[in-house]
Motif scaffolding. Structure first.
Motif, PDB file in Angstrom:
ATOM      1  N   LEU A 109       0.833  -1.202   0.000  1.00  0.00           N
ATOM      2  CA  LEU A 109       0.000   0.000   0.000  1.00  0.00           C
ATOM      3  C   LEU A 109       0.869   1.255   0.000  1.00  0.00           C
ATOM      4  O   LEU A 109       0.571   2.241  -0.673  1.00  0.00           O
ATOM      5  CB  LEU A 109      -0.908  -0.013   1.228  1.00  0.00           C
ATOM      6  N   LYS A 110       1.965   1.207   0.737  1.00  0.00           N
ATOM      7  CA  LYS A 110       2.846   2.369   0.822  1.00  0.00           C
ATOM      8  C   LYS A 110       3.461   2.688  -0.537  1.00  0.00           C
ATOM      9  O   LYS A 110       3.587   3.856  -0.930  1.00  0.00           O
ATOM     10  CB  LYS A 110       3.940   2.128   1.858  1.00  0.00           C
ATOM     11  N   GLU A 111       3.847   1.650  -1.284  1.00  0.00           N
ATOM     12  CA  GLU A 111       4.434   1.877  -2.608  1.00  0.00           C
ATOM     13  C   GLU A 111       3.397   2.461  -3.566  1.00  0.00           C
ATOM     14  O   GLU A 111       3.692   3.394  -4.323  1.00  0.00           O
ATOM     15  CB  GLU A 111       4.982   0.570  -3.184  1.00  0.00           C
ATOM     16  N   LEU A 112       2.189   1.931  -3.542  1.00  0.00           N
ATOM     17  CA  LEU A 112       1.135   2.478  -4.400  1.00  0.00           C
ATOM     18  C   LEU A 112       0.828   3.927  -4.022  1.00  0.00           C
ATOM     19  O   LEU A 112       0.613   4.775  -4.891  1.00  0.00           O
ATOM     20  CB  LEU A 112      -0.129   1.627  -4.288  1.00  0.00           C
ATOM     21  N   GLU A 113       0.832   4.209  -2.736  1.00  0.00           N
ATOM     22  CA  GLU A 113       0.570   5.572  -2.288  1.00  0.00           C
ATOM     23  C   GLU A 113       1.605   6.538  -2.849  1.00  0.00           C
ATOM     24  O   GLU A 113       1.271   7.638  -3.306  1.00  0.00           O
ATOM     25  CB  GLU A 113       0.587   5.629  -0.757  1.00  0.00           C
ATOM     26  N   SER A 114       2.876   6.132  -2.851  1.00  0.00           N
ATOM     27  CA  SER A 114       3.927   7.002  -3.372  1.00  0.00           C
ATOM     28  C   SER A 114       3.797   7.188  -4.878  1.00  0.00           C
ATOM     29  O   SER A 114       4.073   8.264  -5.411  1.00  0.00           O
ATOM     30  CB  SER A 114       5.306   6.430  -3.030  1.00  0.00           C
ATOM     31  N   HIS A 122      -6.871   5.515   6.860  1.00  0.00           N
ATOM     32  CA  HIS A 122      -6.656   4.490   7.876  1.00  0.00           C
ATOM     33  C   HIS A 122      -5.319   3.849   7.543  1.00  0.00           C
ATOM     34  O   HIS A 122      -4.816   3.998   6.428  1.00  0.00           O
ATOM     35  CB  HIS A 122      -7.814   3.476   7.813  1.00  0.00           C
ATOM     36  N   LYS A 123      -4.739   3.165   8.495  1.00  0.00           N
ATOM     37  CA  LYS A 123      -3.444   2.530   8.241  1.00  0.00           C
ATOM     38  C   LYS A 123      -3.483   1.646   7.004  1.00  0.00           C
ATOM     39  O   LYS A 123      -2.501   1.541   6.266  1.00  0.00           O
ATOM     40  CB  LYS A 123      -3.015   1.711   9.465  1.00  0.00           C
ATOM     41  N   GLY A 124      -4.625   1.020   6.742  1.00  0.00           N
ATOM     42  CA  GLY A 124      -4.700   0.071   5.637  1.00  0.00           C
ATOM     43  C   GLY A 124      -5.564   0.505   4.473  1.00  0.00           C
ATOM     44  O   GLY A 124      -5.868  -0.318   3.605  1.00  0.00           O
ATOM     45  N   TYR A 125      -5.944   1.801   4.390  1.00  0.00           N
ATOM     46  CA  TYR A 125      -6.861   2.233   3.332  1.00  0.00           C
ATOM     47  C   TYR A 125      -6.409   3.542   2.684  1.00  0.00           C
ATOM     48  O   TYR A 125      -6.037   4.492   3.375  1.00  0.00           O
ATOM     49  CB  TYR A 125      -8.271   2.445   3.891  1.00  0.00           C
ATOM     50  N   LEU A 126      -6.489   3.570   1.338  1.00  0.00           N
ATOM     51  CA  LEU A 126      -6.330   4.797   0.558  1.00  0.00           C
ATOM     52  C   LEU A 126      -7.629   5.023  -0.208  1.00  0.00           C
ATOM     53  O   LEU A 126      -8.191   4.074  -0.762  1.00  0.00           O
ATOM     54  CB  LEU A 126      -5.200   4.655  -0.475  1.00  0.00           C
ATOM     55  N   VAL A 127      -8.104   6.262  -0.249  1.00  0.00           N
ATOM     56  CA  VAL A 127      -9.307   6.545  -1.028  1.00  0.00           C
ATOM     57  C   VAL A 127      -9.027   7.649  -2.039  1.00  0.00           C
ATOM     58  O   VAL A 127      -8.141   8.479  -1.854  1.00  0.00           O
ATOM     59  CB  VAL A 127     -10.495   6.965  -0.135  1.00  0.00           C
ATOM     60  N   ASN A 128      -9.784   7.626  -3.125  1.00  0.00           N
ATOM     61  CA  ASN A 128      -9.717   8.681  -4.124  1.00  0.00           C
ATOM     62  C   ASN A 128     -10.686   9.782  -3.699  1.00  0.00           C
ATOM     63  O   ASN A 128     -11.906   9.590  -3.690  1.00  0.00           O
ATOM     64  CB  ASN A 128     -10.109   8.128  -5.497  1.00  0.00           C
TER      65      ASN A 128
END
Length: 242
Positions: free
Chosen positions: A178-183, A194-200
């Motif tokens: 998730l961290k790599e996708l976030e970057s 949340h620690k485990g969620y990214l939203v558009n």
């Protein structure tokens, strides 16, 4: 962005040493100074121009709130992280635009979230030229490579050792963290709720208070509600609201 320079301010020496030690675990962070009083903090900040000040609230003579108000008038205004054993000062801290509020004794997991928030705040905004050069997100599935538009992603979450990407029409399981996708998605409107969620953020339609300061978030076209950790609520609202 290079190293993030930090000034640690606390009237207790052992508290300064503990925080300096914990901050030393983050490779991009550099503690460039310490101060044991509000007056010393202001003088030190004038000398070294830190990016961030970790600031104790309860100090004799000049407390942390007063120091933060003084620092807000500097030509280079540092980010303020309040670090204290007294939760009752949180409301006043956020009124003067503190980036975060850490309680003693320090929780290393929450400190990591604070550093991530600092990195996001200090990261330069993408330019129009850089946006034009961005392509599609490559997703490897069963030997094939699917290309998806980041704009079409609703949210991304981590489930055990698999990261799940949910779009308007499909779902994808990938091994990418998730961290790599976030970057990789920094130029787009993604936010960690949340620690485990990214939203558009472009699909957010409603925030509903839940419990203990947390919220539930609704996305356009999605029946499921997603939980927003209370540690991310303030920044989320700043990103969403005019």
């Amino acid at each position: 962005m290079g190293s993030i320079t930090i000034l640690v301010v606390d009237d207790e020496r052992y508290a300064r040493e503990e925080l300096t030690y914990l901050l030393g675990k983050f490779p991009r962070v550099q503690v460039v100074g310490e101060a044991e009083s509000g007056e010393a903090a202001i003088l030190k900040a004038l000398q070294i121009h830190p990016d961030v000040v970790f600031l104790d609230v309860e100090m004799p003579k000049m407390n942390g709130i007063e120091v933060a108000k003084t620092l807000s008038g500097f030509k280079k205004v540092p980010l303020i992280i309040f670090a204290t054993a007294y939760p009752q000062f949180a409301a006043e801290a956020f009124r003067i635009n503190a980036v975060d509020y850490l309680l003693k004794p320090y929780d290393e997991r929450l400190l990591e979230q604070t550093i991530e928030r600092i990195e996001k705040t200090l990261s330069p905004a993408p330019t129009a030229d850089s946006m034009e050069k961005l392509g599609k997100l490559a997703i490897e599935t069963g030997g094939d490579i699917d290309y998806i538009l980041p704009q079409n992603i609703l949210y991304i979450y981590r489930d055990d050792k698999v990261t799940k990407i949910i779009t308007q029409t499909d779902g994808y399981d990938v091994r990418t963290t998730l961290k790599e996708l976030e970057s990789r998605l920094v130029p787009f409107s993604f936010f960690r709720i949340h620690k485990g969620y990214l939203v558009n953020l472009k699909y957010v339609s409603r925030l509903t208070p839940w419990f203990n300061g947390a919220y539930q978030l609704e996305l356009e076209g999605l029946e499921q509600k997603l939980s927003v950790s209370r540690n991310y609520v303030k920044e989320l609202r700043q990103r969403l609201e005019l």
